[in-house]
Design a protein around this motif. Structure first.
Motif, PDB file in Angstrom:
ATOM      1  N   MET A  56       4.153  94.138  51.674  1.00  0.00           N
ATOM      2  CA  MET A  56       3.224  93.169  52.224  1.00  0.00           C
ATOM      3  C   MET A  56       3.941  91.920  52.705  1.00  0.00           C
ATOM      4  N   ALA A  57       5.005  91.539  51.997  1.00  0.00           N
ATOM      5  CA  ALA A  57       5.768  90.360  52.427  1.00  0.00           C
ATOM      6  C   ALA A  57       6.384  90.601  53.799  1.00  0.00           C
ATOM      7  N   ILE A  58       6.968  91.780  53.991  1.00  0.00           N
ATOM      8  CA  ILE A  58       7.548  92.113  55.296  1.00  0.00           C
ATOM      9  C   ILE A  58       6.468  92.124  56.363  1.00  0.00           C
ATOM     10  N   ASP A  59       5.302  92.669  56.027  1.00  0.00           N
ATOM     11  CA  ASP A  59       4.190  92.724  56.978  1.00  0.00           C
ATOM     12  C   ASP A  59       3.727  91.324  57.376  1.00  0.00           C
ATOM     13  N   ARG A  60       3.630  90.419  56.402  1.00  0.00           N
ATOM     14  CA  ARG A  60       3.170  89.061  56.701  1.00  0.00           C
ATOM     15  C   ARG A  60       4.196  88.300  57.539  1.00  0.00           C
ATOM     16  N   ILE A  61       5.473  88.499  57.243  1.00  0.00           N
ATOM     17  CA  ILE A  61       6.512  87.837  58.033  1.00  0.00           C
ATOM     18  C   ILE A  61       6.480  88.346  59.465  1.00  0.00           C
ATOM     19  N   TYR A  62       6.308  89.654  59.610  1.00  0.00           N
ATOM     20  CA  TYR A  62       6.273  90.239  60.955  1.00  0.00           C
ATOM     21  C   TYR A  62       5.051  89.740  61.725  1.00  0.00           C
ATOM     22  N   THR A  63       3.921  89.634  61.045  1.00  0.00           N
ATOM     23  CA  THR A  63       2.710  89.125  61.691  1.00  0.00           C
ATOM     24  C   THR A  63       2.854  87.658  62.064  1.00  0.00           C
ATOM     25  N   ALA A  64       3.650  86.914  61.272  1.00  0.00           N
ATOM     26  CA  ALA A  64       3.855  85.487  61.543  1.00  0.00           C
ATOM     27  C   ALA A  64       4.677  85.250  62.790  1.00  0.00           C
ATOM     28  N   TRP A  65       5.219  86.312  63.383  1.00  0.00           N
ATOM     29  CA  TRP A  65       6.023  86.157  64.600  1.00  0.00           C
ATOM     30  C   TRP A  65       5.244  85.433  65.694  1.00  0.00           C
ATOM     31  N   ILE A  66       3.962  85.705  65.814  1.00  0.00           N
ATOM     32  CA  ILE A  66       3.167  85.099  66.889  1.00  0.00           C
ATOM     33  C   ILE A  66       2.987  83.596  66.678  1.00  0.00           C
ATOM     34  N   PRO A  67       2.481  83.122  65.520  1.00  0.00           N
ATOM     35  CA  PRO A  67       2.383  81.659  65.365  1.00  0.00           C
ATOM     36  C   PRO A  67       3.739  80.965  65.384  1.00  0.00           C
ATOM     37  N   ILE A  68       4.771  81.626  64.848  1.00  0.00           N
ATOM     38  CA  ILE A  68       6.105  81.026  64.861  1.00  0.00           C
ATOM     39  C   ILE A  68       6.611  80.875  66.290  1.00  0.00           C
TER      40      ILE A  68
END
Length: 221
Positions: free
Chosen positions: A1-13
């Protein structure tokens, strides 16, 4: 889940990075970043994506790829995690993209393109732009780019080659952008402007430099 959340954060980042570079980066880095940013989307996200049209492991079974069986255990594992009460954003997005593709719906962020990986290309652009920044910034950008590379494969979005090609491709674009800015005289103009601005600033009075006053007092004493 941590990897998934980091990957999803690519857009706001992505938006945060654009803001940070716009406000805090030196002018030469800022110009090189946005030139590389635009060129990356055109050359990698449009031209290369069209020439090497492909879908990642998560879609292998849908497109009839002979590699589908190789990646079936990965996708089964991800769905098992999601079904166990740990929702993965990657699976939701993958389903939405395939639904849009199969129903011929076109819109913002609805395209499927695996090679080269723009997630990895843009993440590595952060590394390149921060190459002369403070150490903690460099470490942060390298950590983020590495996690995006791992997540792109671990979540079934990409094959490892998609990211391993994206990194040097973006590095080549970064080098080309720097060469262009030097060739067109932009870097030289910025340095001349900085020197002119430095000469135009009045000297700081000694009274406004407490460290100098303290040194003078000690010498006199």
């Amino acid at each position: 889940m941590a990897i998934d959340r980091i990957y999803t954060a690519w857009i706001p980042i992505l938006f945060v990075a654009v803001f940070v570079v716009s406000v805090f980066a030196p002018r030469t880095i800022r110009a090189r970043f946005f030139l590389s940013f635009a060129a990356g989307w055109v050359l990698l996200g449009l031209v290369a994506a069209y020439l090497f049209s492909s879908a990642g492991p998560c879609y292998a079974a849908y497109v009839g790829s002979p590699a589908a069986n190789d990646y079936a255990p990965l996708m089964q594992r991800l769905h098992a995690i999601d079904a166990a009460g740990y929702p993965l954003g990657a699976l939701e997005w993958q389903a939405q993209l395939w639904d849009a593709y199969s129903h011929h719906r076109y819109g913002f962020a609805l395209g499927i393109s695996a090679f080269p990986s723009m997630h990895n290309a843009i993440s590595f652009l952060y590394v390149l732009a921060a190459s002369k920044a403070r150490p903690w910034v460099r470490v942060l950008t390298w950590a983020f780019a590495s996690m995006i590379l791992i997540g792109s494969v671990h979540l079934g979005w990409h094959y490892i080659a998609d990211g391993l090609v994206a990194w040097p491709a973006m590095a080549a674009i970064w080098w080309g952008a720097g060469a262009y800015l030097r060739k067109c005289g932009y870097d030289r103009a910025v340095r001349a402007s900085d020197r002119a601005q430095a000469r135009s600033q009045p000297p700081v009075p000694v009274a406004e430099k407490p460290e100098l006053l303290a040194a003078c007092a000690a010498a006199i004493g």
